[in-house]
Design a protein around this motif. Structure first.
Motif, mmCIF file in Angstrom:
data_model
loop_
_atom_site.group_PDB
_atom_site.id
_atom_site.type_symbol
_atom_site.label_atom_id
_atom_site.label_comp_id
_atom_site.label_asym_id
_atom_site.label_seq_id
_atom_site.Cartn_x
_atom_site.Cartn_y
_atom_site.Cartn_z
ATOM 1 N N PHE A 1 13.567 -0.113 -2.950
ATOM 2 C CA PHE A 1 13.001 0.076 -1.615
ATOM 3 C C PHE A 1 13.925 0.902 -0.733
ATOM 4 C CE2 PHE A 1 12.720 -0.832 2.830
ATOM 5 C CZ PHE A 1 11.384 -0.551 3.076
ATOM 6 N N CYS A 2 15.197 0.544 -0.676
ATOM 7 C CA CYS A 2 16.122 1.264 0.213
ATOM 8 C C CYS A 2 16.229 2.742 -0.169
ATOM 9 C CB CYS A 2 17.490 0.599 0.197
ATOM 10 S SG CYS A 2 17.524 -0.999 1.046
ATOM 11 N N THR A 3 16.206 3.029 -1.467
ATOM 12 C CA THR A 3 16.251 4.416 -1.922
ATOM 13 C C THR A 3 14.981 5.154 -1.512
ATOM 14 O OG1 THR A 3 17.570 3.681 -3.812
ATOM 15 C CG2 THR A 3 16.652 5.896 -3.924
ATOM 16 N N PHE A 4 13.833 4.504 -1.688
ATOM 17 C CA PHE A 4 12.536 5.076 -1.322
ATOM 18 C C PHE A 4 12.428 5.289 0.187
ATOM 19 C CE2 PHE A 4 8.143 4.446 0.039
ATOM 20 C CZ PHE A 4 7.422 5.281 -0.809
ATOM 21 N N ALA A 5 12.811 4.271 0.960
ATOM 22 C CA ALA A 5 12.662 4.336 2.416
ATOM 23 C C ALA A 5 13.589 5.365 3.034
ATOM 24 C CB ALA A 5 12.919 2.964 3.019
ATOM 25 N N ALA B 1 11.768 8.522 2.728
ATOM 26 C CA ALA B 1 10.563 8.534 3.559
ATOM 27 C C ALA B 1 10.896 8.687 5.038
ATOM 28 C CB ALA B 1 9.762 7.250 3.333
ATOM 29 N N LEU B 2 12.025 8.123 5.467
ATOM 30 C CA LEU B 2 12.401 8.148 6.882
ATOM 31 C C LEU B 2 13.448 9.202 7.204
ATOM 32 C CD1 LEU B 2 12.656 4.290 7.433
ATOM 33 C CD2 LEU B 2 10.729 5.782 7.978
ATOM 34 N N ASN B 3 14.020 9.801 6.167
ATOM 35 C CA ASN B 3 15.075 10.793 6.309
ATOM 36 C C ASN B 3 16.270 10.239 7.108
ATOM 37 O OD1 ASN B 3 16.284 13.318 5.868
ATOM 38 N ND2 ASN B 3 15.634 14.051 7.905
ATOM 39 N N ARG B 4 16.627 8.996 6.793
ATOM 40 C CA ARG B 4 17.830 8.399 7.366
ATOM 41 C C ARG B 4 18.270 7.245 6.472
ATOM 42 N NH1 ARG B 4 16.287 5.662 13.090
ATOM 43 N NH2 ARG B 4 18.466 4.991 12.906
ATOM 44 N N PRO B 5 19.535 6.903 6.468
ATOM 45 C CA PRO B 5 19.995 5.815 5.607
ATOM 46 C C PRO B 5 19.326 4.490 5.975
ATOM 47 C CG PRO B 5 21.847 7.103 6.447
ATOM 48 C CD PRO B 5 20.637 7.537 7.205
ATOM 49 N N LYS C 1 0.822 -1.210 0.000
ATOM 50 C CA LYS C 1 0.000 0.000 0.000
ATOM 51 C C LYS C 1 0.857 1.262 0.000
ATOM 52 C CE LYS C 1 -4.065 -1.979 2.311
ATOM 53 N NZ LYS C 1 -4.951 -1.907 3.506
ATOM 54 N N ASP C 2 2.029 1.196 0.582
ATOM 55 C CA ASP C 2 2.909 2.366 0.636
ATOM 56 C C ASP C 2 3.500 2.701 -0.732
ATOM 57 O OD1 ASP C 2 3.052 3.008 3.586
ATOM 58 O OD2 ASP C 2 3.621 0.890 3.617
ATOM 59 N N PHE C 3 3.351 1.787 -1.670
ATOM 60 C CA PHE C 3 3.927 2.006 -2.994
ATOM 61 C C PHE C 3 2.852 2.244 -4.065
ATOM 62 C CE2 PHE C 3 7.432 0.315 -0.680
ATOM 63 C CZ PHE C 3 8.548 0.888 -1.272
#
Length: 465
Positions: free
Chosen positions: A269-273, A276-280, A71-73
């Motif tokens: 996903f890692c690039t998107f997250a 979204a989280l403003n952290r690596p 759903k987040d995507f």
């Protein structure tokens, strides 16, 4: 001749000292300040309807930052295929959607359903075990021919069938090839399987996403053989990031064999997250995950026929291959059994007529893509095997049969759209016979038999063009 350069000289490896002294720098060596870790919850069934993903208990577990699901995507692009094939009827191949995280259905064991981002990898994994899934298991298709039968379960319900494409090459040759077989003095037929392979490089895949909110720049560190392709596909088609705002970094790669060329969901996903989280956000693939998620190789089922005249000259070749695409189209998957395979079917031989048919099939298995030669070994395997079988059926020497049909005049235009500019296959075979000591083989075989052992001799000719 120069020691380290120039035509014919062996170039020395320049990276060995760095690796042998422990100074290699791989993606998993990269740890960014404040990074979180991700664990992917994956499907343990080959085909199922995803009715519910309940993350409520998992969200409150220690260290959990956020849990992502399909759903987040919504509104985010899926992983694109980078090579389009047109079939023998002029129709463009069927290309289904490939979501970053599963939505609605899971289509192979290992399909990612949810991603848990936590302070540590162990916390992410523990939380993933608390996610409750409601999956209605559906009939799965893993056999390609069964997948093409009327009424077979469809891997993608929105497609007309499980057939990705039906490719003919060169289609204009088909009638002439069929006629050559009808008139042939001898026809050899061989059915064989090029089995599916797992690439299994020493270094599993790793992805580290980072985002700079002051500039809006995204950076992905990844185990990749082809970072420029990832930047193009992920930026333009998946996440909508302009190229000047996306940097993809590929450090040392501990083996790839083709499987690290492609764009994978975990990278997106890692690039998107990270944004979204403003952290690596970092993901390191386990060995078990690699077997379920890395693009695999081969998986062809082939029938090949060789037509010869009364003098044992090759007059035509006809092949019919079923090529497994898996559940989704990986980056370059459609090209492997077609343009990287069909164009090699002439081999070293002056066969005047060739027709190649390839049916690419969707199944509930891990996607297949380029692996160690990518289509060319599959072509050579079937061609050389059928020539050996023809030699046995005709009672002739397999080397002599090959020599009789070698191309000797160059440039040579093959019937499969490739022109060879030069070559000397007789000289190559002469050298092979010399260094392998063919004349002494009978004595070596006899000596082996005296020790209760078996000794065989195989011949193979190969050209990549």
């Amino acid at each position: 001749m120069p020691k380290d350069g120039g035509i014919g000289a062996s170039t020395k490896r320049r990276e060995d000292i760095r690796f042998l002294t422990g100074n290699g720098h791989y993606t998993d060596d990269i740890n960014l300040r404040g990074q979180a870790h991700v664990y992917f919850l994956r499907s343990d069934v080959a085909h199922g309807r995803l009715n519910k993903v309940d993350t409520s208990d998992a969200e409150g577990m220690p260290g959990v930052i956020r849990i992502f699901t399909g759903k987040d995507f919504e509104g985010v692009g899926g992983l694109p295929c980078g090579w389009q094939v047109t079939d023998r009827f002029g129709e463009v191949m069927q290309e289904p959607g490939h979501p970053v995280l599963a939505r609605g259905k899971v289509r192979h064991v290992g399909d990612p359903i949810a991603a848990v981002v936590a302070e540590t990898y162990a916390q992410a994994r523990d939380a993933a075990e608390a996610i409750v899934l409601d999956i209605e298991e559906l009939p799965a298709v893993v056999d390609m021919k069964a997948a093409l039968k009327t009424g077979a379960p469809k891997v993608h319900e929105e497609l007309k069938s499980n057939l990705c494409y039906d490719w003919g090459f060169v289609e204009e040759n088909k009638a002439a090839v069929d006629e050559a077989f009808a008139k042939a003095a001898h026809v050899t037929t061989l059915e064989l399987v090029n089995q599916r392979l797992v690439a299994n490089p020493m270094e599993p895949r790793v992805a580290v996403g980072d985002f700079n909110r002051s500039t809006g720049d995204s950076t992905l560190y990844t185990t990749s053989q082809n970072p420029h392709v990832i930047r193009l596909l992920m930026g333009a088609f998946v996440l909508g990031i302009p190229e000047h705002k996306l940097r993809v970094v590929a450090p040392d790669v501990g083996g790839g064999f083709g499987s690290k060329i492609f764009h994978y969901a975990e990278e997106a996903f890692c690039t998107f997250a990270a944004k979204a989280l403003n952290r690596p956000v970092k993901w390191t693939c386990s060995r078990s995950e690699a077997f379920m998620t890395d693009a695999q190789g081969r998986d062809h089922v082939t029938k090949i026929e060789l037509a010869l005249d009364a003098d044992n000259n090759f007059t035509a070749i006809r092949t019919d291959t079923h090529a497994n695409m898996g559940a989704y189209l990986s980056t370059f998957a459609p090209s492997v059994p077609t343009w990287l395979h069909g164009t090699l079917m002439a081999g070293n031989y002056k066969t005047p007529l060739i027709y190649v048919n390839v049916k690419a099939v969707f199944t509930n298995t891990v996607p297949v893509d380029a692996y160690r030669g990518a289509g060319r070994p599959e072509a050579t395997f079937q061609l050389e095997r059928v020539i050996d079988k023809a030699a046995r059926e005709l009672g002739v020497d397999p080397i002599a049969l090959r020599r009789q049909n070698f191309i000797t005049q160059f440039p040579y235009a093959t019937p499969v759209a490739v022109e060879y500019d030069t070559g000397d296959y007789h000289a190559t075979m002469d050298k092979l016979e010399e260094i392998a000591d063919f004349k002494g083989f009978a004595a070596r075989r006899k000596a082996s038999e005296a020790k209760g052992r078996l000794r065989g001799l195989g011949i193979n000719c190969y050209i990549e063009a």
